[in-house]
Structure formats: C-alpha cells, structure tokens
Design an enzyme around this catalytic site. Structure first.
Site, PDB file in Angstrom:
ATOM      1  N   ARG A   1     -10.219   0.835   8.170  1.00 35.52           N
ATOM      2  CA  ARG A   1      -9.827  -0.532   8.515  1.00 35.52           C
ATOM      3  C   ARG A   1     -10.938  -1.257   9.262  1.00 35.52           C
ATOM      4  NH1 ARG A   1      -3.809   0.490   8.527  1.00 35.52           N
ATOM      5  NH2 ARG A   1      -2.866  -1.536   8.793  1.00 35.52           N
TER       6      ARG A   1
ATOM      7  N   LYS B   1       0.843  -1.218   0.000  1.00 31.80           N
ATOM      8  CA  LYS B   1       0.000   0.000   0.000  1.00 31.80           C
ATOM      9  C   LYS B   1       0.874   1.262   0.000  1.00 31.80           C
ATOM     10  CE  LYS B   1      -2.071  -1.136   3.883  1.00 31.80           C
ATOM     11  NZ  LYS B   1      -1.366  -2.402   4.183  1.00 31.80           N
TER      12      LYS B   1
ATOM     13  N   ARG C   1      10.733  -0.641  11.978  1.00 27.79           N
ATOM     14  CA  ARG C   1       9.497  -0.386  12.733  1.00 27.79           C
ATOM     15  C   ARG C   1       9.377  -1.394  13.871  1.00 27.79           C
ATOM     16  NH1 ARG C   1       4.754   0.349   8.352  1.00 27.79           N
ATOM     17  NH2 ARG C   1       3.646  -0.892   9.905  1.00 27.79           N
TER      18      ARG C   1
ATOM     19  N   ARG D   1      12.069  -5.756   6.399  1.00 27.16           N
ATOM     20  CA  ARG D   1      12.290  -4.416   5.814  1.00 27.16           C
ATOM     21  C   ARG D   1      12.890  -3.428   6.809  1.00 27.16           C
ATOM     22  NH1 ARG D   1       6.168  -1.945   5.330  1.00 27.16           N
ATOM     23  NH2 ARG D   1       5.874  -2.435   7.497  1.00 27.16           N
TER      24      ARG D   1
ATOM     25  N   ARG E   1      -0.977  -8.694  12.972  1.00 28.04           N
ATOM     26  CA  ARG E   1      -1.521  -7.651  12.084  1.00 28.04           C
ATOM     27  C   ARG E   1      -2.321  -8.281  10.941  1.00 28.04           C
ATOM     28  NH1 ARG E   1       4.083  -4.991  10.986  1.00 28.04           N
ATOM     29  NH2 ARG E   1       3.040  -3.936   9.266  1.00 28.04           N
TER      30      ARG E   1
HETATM   31  P1  AP5 Z   1       4.814  -1.640   1.898  1.00 26.25           P
HETATM   32  O1  AP5 Z   1       4.526  -0.802   0.709  1.00 26.25           O
HETATM   33  O2  AP5 Z   1       5.475  -0.997   3.065  1.00 26.25           O
HETATM   34  O3  AP5 Z   1       3.484  -2.404   2.339  1.00 26.25           O
HETATM   35  P2  AP5 Z   1       2.248  -1.873   3.157  1.00 26.25           P
HETATM   36  O4  AP5 Z   1       1.052  -2.567   2.623  1.00 26.25           O
HETATM   37  O5  AP5 Z   1       2.231  -0.378   3.179  1.00 26.25           O
HETATM   38  O6  AP5 Z   1       2.656  -2.479   4.561  1.00 26.25           O
HETATM   39  P3  AP5 Z   1       2.565  -1.866   5.995  1.00 26.25           P
HETATM   40  O7  AP5 Z   1       3.313  -2.834   6.864  1.00 26.25           O
HETATM   41  O8  AP5 Z   1       3.035  -0.462   6.056  1.00 26.25           O
HETATM   42  O9  AP5 Z   1       1.036  -1.947   6.235  1.00 26.25           O
HETATM   43  P4  AP5 Z   1       0.268  -1.985   7.551  1.00 26.25           P
HETATM   44  O10 AP5 Z   1      -1.111  -1.867   7.070  1.00 26.25           O
HETATM   45  O11 AP5 Z   1       0.567  -3.135   8.427  1.00 26.25           O
HETATM   46  O12 AP5 Z   1       0.907  -0.731   8.341  1.00 26.25           O
HETATM   47  P5  AP5 Z   1       0.325   0.703   8.708  1.00 26.25           P
HETATM   48  O13 AP5 Z   1       1.477   1.613   8.819  1.00 26.25           O
HETATM   49  O14 AP5 Z   1      -0.813   1.085   7.839  1.00 26.25           O
HETATM   50  O15 AP5 Z   1       5.693  -2.888   1.412  1.00 26.25           O
HETATM   51  C1  AP5 Z   1       6.219  -3.813   2.354  1.00 26.25           C
HETATM   52  C2  AP5 Z   1       7.567  -4.370   1.835  1.00 26.25           C
HETATM   53  O16 AP5 Z   1       7.338  -5.138   0.673  1.00 26.25           O
HETATM   54  C3  AP5 Z   1       8.570  -3.287   1.434  1.00 26.25           C
HETATM   55  O17 AP5 Z   1       9.855  -3.752   1.785  1.00 26.25           O
HETATM   56  C4  AP5 Z   1       8.398  -3.170  -0.075  1.00 26.25           C
HETATM   57  O18 AP5 Z   1       9.566  -2.740  -0.725  1.00 26.25           O
HETATM   58  C5  AP5 Z   1       8.046  -4.592  -0.459  1.00 26.25           C
HETATM   59  N1  AP5 Z   1       7.113  -4.677  -1.586  1.00 26.25           N
HETATM   60  C6  AP5 Z   1       6.029  -3.898  -1.829  1.00 26.25           C
HETATM   61  N2  AP5 Z   1       5.392  -4.297  -2.953  1.00 26.25           N
HETATM   62  C7  AP5 Z   1       6.096  -5.379  -3.407  1.00 26.25           C
HETATM   63  C8  AP5 Z   1       5.929  -6.244  -4.531  1.00 26.25           C
HETATM   64  N3  AP5 Z   1       4.921  -6.072  -5.409  1.00 26.25           N
HETATM   65  N4  AP5 Z   1       6.819  -7.248  -4.692  1.00 26.25           N
HETATM   66  C9  AP5 Z   1       7.851  -7.424  -3.816  1.00 26.25           C
HETATM   67  N5  AP5 Z   1       8.076  -6.622  -2.729  1.00 26.25           N
HETATM   68  C10 AP5 Z   1       7.189  -5.621  -2.535  1.00 26.25           C
HETATM   69  O19 AP5 Z   1      -0.304   0.420  10.149  1.00 26.25           O
HETATM   70  C11 AP5 Z   1       0.510   0.109  11.265  1.00 26.25           C
HETATM   71  C12 AP5 Z   1      -0.337  -0.034  12.508  1.00 26.25           C
HETATM   72  O20 AP5 Z   1      -0.979   1.228  12.801  1.00 26.25           O
HETATM   73  C13 AP5 Z   1      -1.491  -1.045  12.432  1.00 26.25           C
HETATM   74  O21 AP5 Z   1      -1.060  -2.351  12.712  1.00 26.25           O
HETATM   75  C14 AP5 Z   1      -2.449  -0.477  13.493  1.00 26.25           C
HETATM   76  O22 AP5 Z   1      -2.033  -0.796  14.789  1.00 26.25           O
HETATM   77  C15 AP5 Z   1      -2.303   1.026  13.302  1.00 26.25           C
HETATM   78  N6  AP5 Z   1      -3.276   1.589  12.344  1.00 26.25           N
HETATM   79  C16 AP5 Z   1      -2.992   2.184  11.149  1.00 26.25           C
HETATM   80  N7  AP5 Z   1      -4.113   2.594  10.538  1.00 26.25           N
HETATM   81  C17 AP5 Z   1      -5.139   2.242  11.356  1.00 26.25           C
HETATM   82  C18 AP5 Z   1      -6.557   2.372  11.254  1.00 26.25           C
HETATM   83  N8  AP5 Z   1      -7.121   2.943  10.164  1.00 26.25           N
HETATM   84  N9  AP5 Z   1      -7.315   1.883  12.271  1.00 26.25           N
HETATM   85  C19 AP5 Z   1      -6.741   1.310  13.363  1.00 26.25           C
HETATM   86  N10 AP5 Z   1      -5.404   1.150  13.505  1.00 26.25           N
HETATM   87  C20 AP5 Z   1      -4.609   1.613  12.511  1.00 26.25           C
END
Ligand code: AP5
Length: 226
Positions: free
Chosen positions: A96, A21, A169, A135, A180
C-alpha cells in the site's frame, strides 16, 4: 530427465476500499488455486488477539489511516513463510506504500521470485463509500450482506442458517471510509505507475457486476500463468 520448476504466482490486487479486492481474491482462491493473503485480515486478527502489533494498529485502522510499514511488513513476512503460500498467493491490500512495494520485491528476490501480475481494480470514489458503509457479515460463517443490496433471510437469519448475529467492521462508517479513500489516493495509487513501469500492470473495470469482474480477472490470471 531434468525437473521442471514452476515458479509460484504472486498476484497483487490494488484498489481503494470497497473495490472488491476481498470478494475477488476469495473467488480466485477457488478458481486459480492461489492463497489469499489480506493484510487487513491479518491486522484485524492481531487486534482481536491483543498482540503488541495489534494494539498499535487498532487506533490507526479505526481512524482510516495506514498502519506503519514496519508492523505490516513483519506480519506479512511471517505469513509468507507459511508452507501453504508455496502454491502462489493473491496479495489483497498489500503493498500500500512505495516502501512496502520495494520490501516485497526484496523478499521475493531472496527466493528467486518476482511479482507475476498486478491488477488495478478501477472504480469511482462515491459508490465505494456506500459499498463499505452498508456491509456486514454473519458472525459465524462470514457470509457477506449489505444494508441495501443483499439482505439476510426473512427474520434476519443468515442464508446458511447460522443464526441472527452479524458483525460490522469498526472502520466501515461513511466517515472512516472517506479517510481510507484519501489514504488510498495519497499513498497507494502511485503504485499503479510503479508497476506499470515494470510491465506487470493490468487494469479491470471494477464498477461492473461481481461476475463480470471475476471473468476479467480470470482472463488475466490465465494469460499470465499460461
Ligand atoms: P470487498 O470485496 O470487501 O472490497 P475490498 O476492496 O476488499 O474492501 P475493503 O474495505 O476490505 O478494503 P480495504 O482496503 O479498505 O480494507 P483492508 O481490510 O485491506 O467489497 C466491499 C463490498 O462491496 C461488499 O459488500 C461486496 O459484496 C460489495 N462488492 C464487491 N464487488 C462488487 C461489485 N463488483 N459490485 C457491487 N458490489 C460489490 O484494510 C483495512 C485497514 O487495515 C486499512 O484501512 C489500514 O488501516 C490497514 N491496512 C491493511 N493493509 C495495510 C497495509 N498494507 N499497509 C498499511 N495499513 C494496512
């Protein structure tokens, strides 16, 4: 001559941790001129700043659970009120939960807007744990690296020559990534049906390489905004 009003796009990226994402949102920011709005980044900033919301969110995030709807909505509303969002936004990691999706509908309706498109980034579970657990990013410029796939330069230097300091992280461990993923399936995946019922859902095979995924996403964005 009457003025033409262009409604700003509201694009949602849905997908489990590691689906890409953030990677794709940053690419779309450049190509589609939209502003990335990541609730994960906003929450991490609140944790780093030690705000009351950040203090409440910290333990939940480190355990891999979802932060309460009240905290997330307050942070999101605040960010949506900033002038740069007027050109259109990519919501990365929001909504979410069903209450968050309904609150977003109400927030947009108040300014005559609605969700333009939702892209469900479809992936297999197991590789996502390896993606997030390996990562890390440059502490200075934020360039992304991975233990297995993308290494820094020889000597451990960032490719942008920032230095050798990197961040991981706190929630990027194999254990927390599992929690997660479970939270995604229990609380977020039902939103796929919610948005499908409203005729705004698009699916992308996010197991493809980053550029292939980006191409599929751009096609969708061009179609819905054309
Ligand atoms: P990346 O692009 O970082 O993936 P992502 O989907 O953004 O992963 P996140 O871990 O950031 O998502 P998340 O939803 O767990 O975290 P968030 O910060 O939103 O890619 C990941 C890796 O893969 C990278 O190394 C990249 O290079 C590689 N990659 C990408 N695409 C690829 C491909 N096609 N092929 C190969 N490699 C690839 O949330 C964190 C925490 O915050 C949550 O757990 C929760 O506690 C809280 N939170 C956030 N939003 C909310 C909400 N709306 N409600 C409640 N809690 C929330």
């Amino acid at each position: 001559m009457s003025e033409v009003t262009v409604t700003p796009a509201v694009l949602i990226l849905l997908g489990p941790p590691g689906a890409g994402k953030g990677t794709q949102a940053r690419m779309l920011e450049q190509s589609a001129g939209l502003v990335q709005l990541s609730t994960g980044d906003l929450l991490r900033a609140a944790v780093a700043a030690g705000t009351e919301a950040g203090q409440q969110a910290k333990a939940v995030m480190e355990a891999g659970g979802l932060v309460s709807d009240g905290i997330v909505l307050a942070i999101l509303k605040d960010r949506m009120a900033a002038p740069d969002t007027a050109q259109g936004v990519i919501l990365d990691g929001f909504p979410r939960t069903a209450p968050q999706a309904k609150a977003l509908d109400a927030l947009l309706a108040a300014s005559g807007q609605r969700v333009t498109a939702v892209i469900s980034m479809e992936v297999e579970d197991a590789p996502m744990i390896a993606r997030v657990a390996g990562r890390f990013t440059c502490a200075t410029c934020g360039e992304g690296y991975h233990d297995e796939y993308t290494h820094p330069r020889l000597g451990g230097f960032c490719y942008n020559w920032c230095g050798t300091a990197f961040n991981r992280r706190a929630d990027d461990t194999a254990e927390t990534a599992g929690a997660r993923l479970a939270a995604y399936h229990a609380q977020t995946a039902p939103l796929i049906a919610y948005y499908e019922g409203r005729g705004v859902l698009h699916r992308v095979d996010a197991m493809q390489g980053i550029d292939m995924v980006a191409g599929a996403m751009s096609d969708i964005v061009n179609r819905v905004s054309g």
